[in-house]
Enzyme design. Sequence first.
Site, PDB file in Angstrom:
ATOM      1  N   GLY A  76      36.565  24.506 -16.847  1.00 16.30           N
ATOM      2  CA  GLY A  76      37.931  24.313 -16.355  1.00 16.30           C
ATOM      3  C   GLY A  76      38.874  25.370 -16.920  1.00 16.30           C
TER       4      GLY A  76
ATOM      5  N   ASP B 142      29.734  20.761 -17.505  1.00 17.12           N
ATOM      6  CA  ASP B 142      30.775  20.537 -16.490  1.00 17.12           C
ATOM      7  C   ASP B 142      30.139  20.011 -15.194  1.00 17.12           C
ATOM      8  OD1 ASP B 142      33.858  22.011 -16.500  1.00 17.12           O
ATOM      9  OD2 ASP B 142      33.155  21.078 -14.654  1.00 17.12           O
TER      10      ASP B 142
ATOM     11  N   GLY C 126      36.629  22.431 -12.196  1.00 18.82           N
ATOM     12  CA  GLY C 126      36.267  23.688 -12.853  1.00 18.82           C
ATOM     13  C   GLY C 126      35.447  24.560 -11.916  1.00 18.82           C
TER      14      GLY C 126
ATOM     15  N   LYS D  17      36.787   6.401 -15.189  1.00 15.37           N
ATOM     16  CA  LYS D  17      35.405   6.433 -15.695  1.00 15.37           C
ATOM     17  C   LYS D  17      35.177   7.664 -16.566  1.00 15.37           C
ATOM     18  CE  LYS D  17      32.768   4.077 -12.077  1.00 15.37           C
ATOM     19  NZ  LYS D  17      31.771   4.294 -11.012  1.00 15.37           N
TER      20      LYS D  17
ATOM     21  N   ARG E  59      25.454   9.699 -33.256  1.00 21.88           N
ATOM     22  CA  ARG E  59      24.011   9.865 -33.446  1.00 21.88           C
ATOM     23  C   ARG E  59      23.686  11.162 -34.177  1.00 21.88           C
ATOM     24  NH1 ARG E  59      19.782  11.969 -30.611  1.00 21.88           N
ATOM     25  NH2 ARG E  59      21.151  12.707 -28.957  1.00 21.88           N
TER      26      ARG E  59
ATOM     27  N   TYR F 102      45.118   8.238 -14.937  1.00 21.08           N
ATOM     28  CA  TYR F 102      45.039   9.331 -15.923  1.00 21.08           C
ATOM     29  C   TYR F 102      45.628   8.870 -17.256  1.00 21.08           C
ATOM     30  CZ  TYR F 102      45.729  14.041 -17.886  1.00 21.08           C
ATOM     31  OH  TYR F 102      45.705  15.168 -18.691  1.00 21.08           O
TER      32      TYR F 102
ATOM     33  N   LYS G  81      43.411   8.021 -20.567  1.00 19.52           N
ATOM     34  CA  LYS G  81      43.561   8.834 -21.781  1.00 19.52           C
ATOM     35  C   LYS G  81      43.983   7.976 -22.970  1.00 19.52           C
ATOM     36  CE  LYS G  81      42.806  13.209 -20.570  1.00 19.52           C
ATOM     37  NZ  LYS G  81      41.922  14.123 -21.292  1.00 19.52           N
TER      38      LYS G  81
ATOM     39  N   TYR H 111      35.774   4.155 -32.940  1.00 22.59           N
ATOM     40  CA  TYR H 111      34.512   4.757 -33.415  1.00 22.59           C
ATOM     41  C   TYR H 111      34.696   5.316 -34.826  1.00 22.59           C
ATOM     42  CZ  TYR H 111      31.297   4.466 -29.446  1.00 22.59           C
ATOM     43  OH  TYR H 111      30.415   4.021 -28.491  1.00 22.59           O
TER      44      TYR H 111
ATOM     45  N   THR I 232      50.374  23.057 -20.386  1.00 21.95           N
ATOM     46  CA  THR I 232      49.828  24.363 -20.758  1.00 21.95           C
ATOM     47  C   THR I 232      49.563  25.156 -19.488  1.00 21.95           C
ATOM     48  OG1 THR I 232      48.864  23.358 -22.703  1.00 21.95           O
ATOM     49  CG2 THR I 232      47.943  25.468 -22.043  1.00 21.95           C
TER      50      THR I 232
END
Length: 314
Positions: free
Chosen positions: A15, A36, A41, A94, A109, A148, A152, A162, A178
């Site tokens: 992207g 990707d 992208g 998702k 992991r 979105y 996020k 986590y 940006t």
Amino acid sequence: MQHFQKRILITGGAGFLGSHLCDRLVEEDHDVLCLDNFFTGSKRNISHLLGKPNFELMRHDLVQPIFIEADEIYNLACPASPIHYQYNPVKTVKTSVMGSINMLGLAKRVKAKILQASTSEIYGNPAVHPQKEDYWGNVNTIGLRSCYDEGKRCAETLFFDYHRQNRVNIRVVRIFNTYGPRMHPNDGRVVSNFIVQSLNNQKITVYGDGSQSRSFCYVDDMVEGMIRMMNGPDDLIGPVNLGNPDEFSILELAERIIELTGSKSGIIFKPLPQDDPLQRKPDISLARKKLDWEPTIKLEDGLKRTIEYFKGIV
Ligand code: NAD
Ligand code: UDP
């Protein structure tokens, strides 16, 4: 066998932002794996890296788990412009939620450090100005931008859970608008739209009365901030705002771009999209203090470079 510094996975690496991050990290001699699904992208963005011994490209959808080795993960995969993230909103959620779970599971992991490309959209239509990291935001849960914004926000929650639950070494940066070369010409974002319209001598589409504000950060500055955050101390997990605090109204931006391109375009006013934030400006004191980071490229210089890029493709 050649020895590279670190094995770095960049999701969304083909992207706009991801490809500039690939450039920097390949240049620094890391072993870079770009992952990707090419939704927004493009191979064009990273084709110049394809022959390099320390660059690898993999087509993969982040919604599916993946088992690989890495020392660091930059998680950028997610369409970022309203046109693209609203095209398939369920998929957008998702990608943010399942994609984050998959990458956090991988980080857990293989004990990798992982950075999340979060966003100023966390603050929604902010009631506090400028936005500081401790502001919780003002976000609509059921609007067109929610897939979105809430995706996020949930990703940030996952990163912190986590971290608390599994001691994953995380970093969260909240990226403000940006811009720069390799922005998608049809992504509907304000800088790319205005430049393309100016170069084609078409009318510049200002939404609303153009008094809404944004702060625009040039891509090289942003990449520098992200790398500093990844390499920063382990107790600086964020969230940390990254963006340019110079604030401009959208009308001012239109006038600057018309001037810099020498365009004959006039301005046409169109309705303001739903839930379009009226103001946005980062408070970057935390990044200044802890990362010794601040943007160095002025809007005019960044726009000139971006205009040159678009001249080559329009
Ligand atoms: P972009 O659309 O150019 O890049 C996103 C990349 O992710 C694309 O290459 C796309 O193909 C890929 N992708 C999307 N869904 C995927 C999936 N399910 N599996 C694998 N790859 C997938 O956008 P960008 O501007 O480069 O943004 C990069 C990241 O930075 C995004 O996470 C975005 O939310 C965040 N961000 C960007 C800005 C900005 O102003 N550019 C602002 C705030 C946050
Ligand atoms: N905008 C505009 N004309 C355009 C595209 C965008 O006036 O052709 C406005 C938009 O309504 C918003 C601002 O520019 O107020 C920034 O929009 P963008 O989609 O680039 O980013 P975001 O809203 O996510 O900050």
